[in-house]
Design an enzyme around this catalytic site. Structure first.
Site, mmCIF file in Angstrom:
data_model
loop_
_atom_site.group_PDB
_atom_site.id
_atom_site.type_symbol
_atom_site.label_atom_id
_atom_site.label_comp_id
_atom_site.label_asym_id
_atom_site.label_seq_id
_atom_site.Cartn_x
_atom_site.Cartn_y
_atom_site.Cartn_z
ATOM 1 N N ARG A 195 0.726 -1.225 0.208
ATOM 2 C CA ARG A 195 -0.143 -0.105 -0.059
ATOM 3 C C ARG A 195 0.882 1.220 -0.161
ATOM 4 O O ARG A 195 0.704 2.316 -0.739
ATOM 5 C CB ARG A 195 -0.778 -0.117 1.353
ATOM 6 C CG ARG A 195 -1.897 -1.009 1.012
ATOM 7 C CD ARG A 195 -3.020 -0.804 2.396
ATOM 8 N NE ARG A 195 -2.786 -1.506 3.363
ATOM 9 C CZ ARG A 195 -3.453 -2.634 3.835
ATOM 10 N NH1 ARG A 195 -4.404 -3.194 3.284
ATOM 11 N NH2 ARG A 195 -2.826 -3.098 5.151
ATOM 12 N N PHE B 35 -12.291 -7.283 -3.038
ATOM 13 C CA PHE B 35 -11.897 -8.101 -1.932
ATOM 14 C C PHE B 35 -11.313 -6.923 -1.035
ATOM 15 O O PHE B 35 -10.180 -7.171 -0.241
ATOM 16 C CB PHE B 35 -10.705 -9.134 -2.092
ATOM 17 C CG PHE B 35 -11.116 -9.838 -3.154
ATOM 18 C CD1 PHE B 35 -12.145 -11.078 -3.103
ATOM 19 C CD2 PHE B 35 -10.748 -9.887 -4.608
ATOM 20 C CE1 PHE B 35 -12.306 -12.066 -3.774
ATOM 21 C CE2 PHE B 35 -11.031 -10.683 -5.582
ATOM 22 C CZ PHE B 35 -11.782 -12.064 -5.298
ATOM 23 N N ASP C 63 -16.747 -6.604 -1.599
ATOM 24 C CA ASP C 63 -16.523 -7.825 -0.658
ATOM 25 C C ASP C 63 -17.661 -8.411 -0.456
ATOM 26 O O ASP C 63 -18.857 -7.865 -0.455
ATOM 27 C CB ASP C 63 -16.058 -7.151 0.799
ATOM 28 C CG ASP C 63 -15.120 -8.268 1.500
ATOM 29 O OD1 ASP C 63 -13.805 -7.965 1.527
ATOM 30 O OD2 ASP C 63 -15.643 -9.233 2.185
ATOM 31 N N ALA D 264 -17.452 -11.386 -5.506
ATOM 32 C CA ALA D 264 -16.254 -10.602 -6.307
ATOM 33 C C ALA D 264 -16.670 -10.792 -8.086
ATOM 34 O O ALA D 264 -16.722 -10.018 -8.737
ATOM 35 C CB ALA D 264 -14.750 -10.617 -6.003
ATOM 36 N N ASP E 136 -7.275 -7.973 -4.577
ATOM 37 C CA ASP E 136 -6.430 -8.512 -3.343
ATOM 38 C C ASP E 136 -7.128 -9.621 -2.811
ATOM 39 O O ASP E 136 -7.755 -9.568 -1.730
ATOM 40 C CB ASP E 136 -6.058 -7.304 -2.218
ATOM 41 C CG ASP E 136 -5.373 -8.043 -1.028
ATOM 42 O OD1 ASP E 136 -4.650 -9.015 -1.276
ATOM 43 O OD2 ASP E 136 -5.318 -7.305 -0.182
ATOM 44 N N CYS F 188 -2.144 -14.006 -2.568
ATOM 45 C CA CYS F 188 -1.371 -14.550 -1.134
ATOM 46 C C CYS F 188 -0.962 -16.056 -1.144
ATOM 47 O O CYS F 188 -0.911 -16.713 -0.082
ATOM 48 C CB CYS F 188 -2.033 -14.062 0.190
ATOM 49 S SG CYS F 188 -3.661 -14.530 0.260
HETATM 50 N N1 SAH Z 1 -7.614 -6.195 0.764
HETATM 51 C C1 SAH Z 1 -7.592 -6.415 2.168
HETATM 52 C C2 SAH Z 1 -7.558 -8.033 2.437
HETATM 53 C C3 SAH Z 1 -8.318 -9.011 1.562
HETATM 54 S S1 SAH Z 1 -8.812 -10.295 2.398
HETATM 55 C C4 SAH Z 1 -6.962 -5.452 2.859
HETATM 56 O O1 SAH Z 1 -5.846 -5.120 2.173
HETATM 57 O O2 SAH Z 1 -6.868 -5.488 4.059
HETATM 58 C C5 SAH Z 1 -9.951 -11.117 1.379
HETATM 59 C C6 SAH Z 1 -11.318 -10.293 1.266
HETATM 60 O O3 SAH Z 1 -12.052 -11.204 0.501
HETATM 61 C C7 SAH Z 1 -12.204 -10.756 2.628
HETATM 62 O O4 SAH Z 1 -12.717 -9.403 3.297
HETATM 63 C C8 SAH Z 1 -13.212 -11.765 2.508
HETATM 64 O O5 SAH Z 1 -14.484 -11.247 3.063
HETATM 65 C C9 SAH Z 1 -13.409 -11.336 1.036
HETATM 66 N N2 SAH Z 1 -13.948 -12.442 0.031
HETATM 67 C C10 SAH Z 1 -13.390 -13.694 0.208
HETATM 68 N N3 SAH Z 1 -14.171 -14.409 -1.027
HETATM 69 C C11 SAH Z 1 -14.772 -13.281 -1.695
HETATM 70 C C12 SAH Z 1 -15.639 -13.508 -2.904
HETATM 71 N N4 SAH Z 1 -15.931 -14.626 -3.511
HETATM 72 N N5 SAH Z 1 -15.940 -12.341 -3.170
HETATM 73 C C13 SAH Z 1 -16.003 -11.144 -2.597
HETATM 74 N N6 SAH Z 1 -15.307 -11.170 -1.462
HETATM 75 C C14 SAH Z 1 -14.720 -12.143 -1.061
#
Ligand code: SAH
Length: 409
Positions: free
Chosen positions: A226, A243, A264, A291, A311, A351
């Protein structure tokens, strides 16, 4: 280590621990620096694993009786033992934990001016199976192994001594605990269990759900990306954070003047993102949906974004998920690219340890070709330095991120 008086005190009291004997030639990985011993590498005729209680300590020796290190053992796990120390005179115990915590804290104090970081990153801080994230005077620990679970009291005492926190929480609810036959629970070992944790990052204030949140509450591993990428996103009028979780990327982009949309699937995550936006004097739009579905809908509606951040959670958790996971990375990058105007920016992260950096780049490149776009990589990053990489343990290097410019062919 010699300047830690308490650590030295152990030398005179070195304990004789039961031996865990390795098979012929099976000491090579440990000798090369790795900390893990797999069950098939143990000479179970000489030293049956079943003789060890889960989490018990052992002295690891080669078939030629060479001392290799101290380890904790879990007879029920594929990773049968993890090395916790290699110095003969220093048997593992509470003072070794205090020593390791001091060394870990010294690194973070060198790296950060504010107390918001990952304090302990498991194997990479020579405390295999233990993660501790710091939120000011609140510490959130995650234990992944029986060996560390046995040391819980010593961990609490060590953290109290080294960090002097107000609260210590064990957020012991990760899926990996099943591999070690450990129950899942969340509890406060010191103070009261808070509902949220508070973070300062990039001059902004965030709160994130704790018991109901992801991991320990915050993704410190992305902080360096970031910091590196966000200044390069300045000037993007419309930013889409896919996400988004609690808005780590989104709120900063909004602060920099962008109109930001978060996607999300978790209502709690989006509520946290909205709260964080408001707390920092900005507002964001949120879309609660899967997503993939949401990106398709935005495309169908003809929406465009000057920058899209992807992400996602790990799409490849186990190696056997790799083909499906790679397809998901390709698909999500393609859906994101479709939303860019003629000249846009894409931040694409993974990740998944099982997805190599080149494979993510390949997914991005293939998505570009599929849509007849020209991709330029402007910057790349990995996990923040409070998540150090253990050079002998590839699994400790897991996060990759690319900032790309995407234009029409
Ligand atoms: N970008 C964030 C971290 C992402 S963690 C940061 O920088 O802090 C992953 C996120 O994806 C979580 O909040 C989870 O709720 C969401 N997630 C998981 N599967 C998903 C999907 N199929 N569609 C949308 N969101 C999803």
């Amino acid at each position: 280590m010699s300047h830690d008086p308490e650590f030295q005190a152990d030398e005179s009291s070195a304990v004789e621990l039961p031996v865990l004997r390795l098979k012929h030639h099976e000491e090579r990985r440990v000798a090369a620096g790795h900390l893990w011993i797999f069950s098939n590498e143990v000479d179970t005729k000489a030293t049956p694993l079943t003789a060890f209680a889960p989490g018990a300590l052992a002295a690891v020796r080669s078939d030629r009786d060479k001392f290799l290190g101290y380890a904790y053992v879990n007879p029920h796990s594929l990773i049968a033992a993890r090395i916790v120390g290699r110095a003969r005179g220093f048997a593992p115990g509470p003072s070794l934990i205090v020593h390791r915590l001091r060394v870990a804290l010294a690194l973070r104090e060198r790296l950060y001016t504010e107390p918001y970081y990952r304090l302990v990153h498991g194997e990479s801080d020579a405390l295999p199976g233990l993660v501790v994230d710091r939120y000011g005077d609140v510490l959130v620990a995650q234990i992944a192994t029986a060996g560390m679970e046995v040391q819980k009291e010593a961990i609490v005492a060590g953290l109290e001594k080294v960090v002097k926190p107000r609260v210590i929480v064990f957020k012991n609810d990760s899926g990996s605990r099943e591999l070690e036959n450990l129950p899942k629970y969340v509890e406060a070992a010191l103070g009261e269990l808070p509902e949220t944790v508070s973070v300062r990052e990039q001059g902004l204030s965030f709160t994130a759900p704790l018991a109901a949140g992801q991991k320990t509450g915050w993704f410190y591993d992305q902080a360096a990306n970031r910091r590196q990428f966000l200044p390069l996103l300045k000037g993007a009028a419309r930013v889409l954070d896919v996400f988004s979780y609690a808005g780590g990327w989104a709120v900063a982009a909004a602060r920099d003047g962008a109109e930001v949309t978060c996607i999300d699937s978790s209502a709690g995550a989006l509520e946290a993102a909205e709260r964080n936006a408001a707390a920092n004097g900005v507002s964001i739009r949120t879309i609660k949906d899967d997503a993939f579905t949401a990106l398709e809908a935005l495309h169908a509606a003809g929406e465009k974004f000057d920058a899209v951040i992807i992400d996602p959670p790990a799409f490849i958790k186990r190696r056997k998920d790799a083909p499906k996971g790679e397809a998901a990375y390709k698909r999500i990058n393609q859906l994101a690219m479709q939303l860019l105007p003629r000249d846009g920016l894409l931040v694409s992260c993974s990740c998944s340890y099982h997805l190599e950096s080149d494979a993510l780049l390949d997914a991005i490149q293939r998505s570009g070709r599929h849509l007849s776009r020209f991709v330029q990589v402007l910057a790349s990053g990995g996990q923040s330095p409070d998540h150090p990489v253990h050079p002998a343990i590839p699994e400790t290097r897991y996060l990759k991120a690319f900032l790309c410019r995407v234009t029409h062919d």
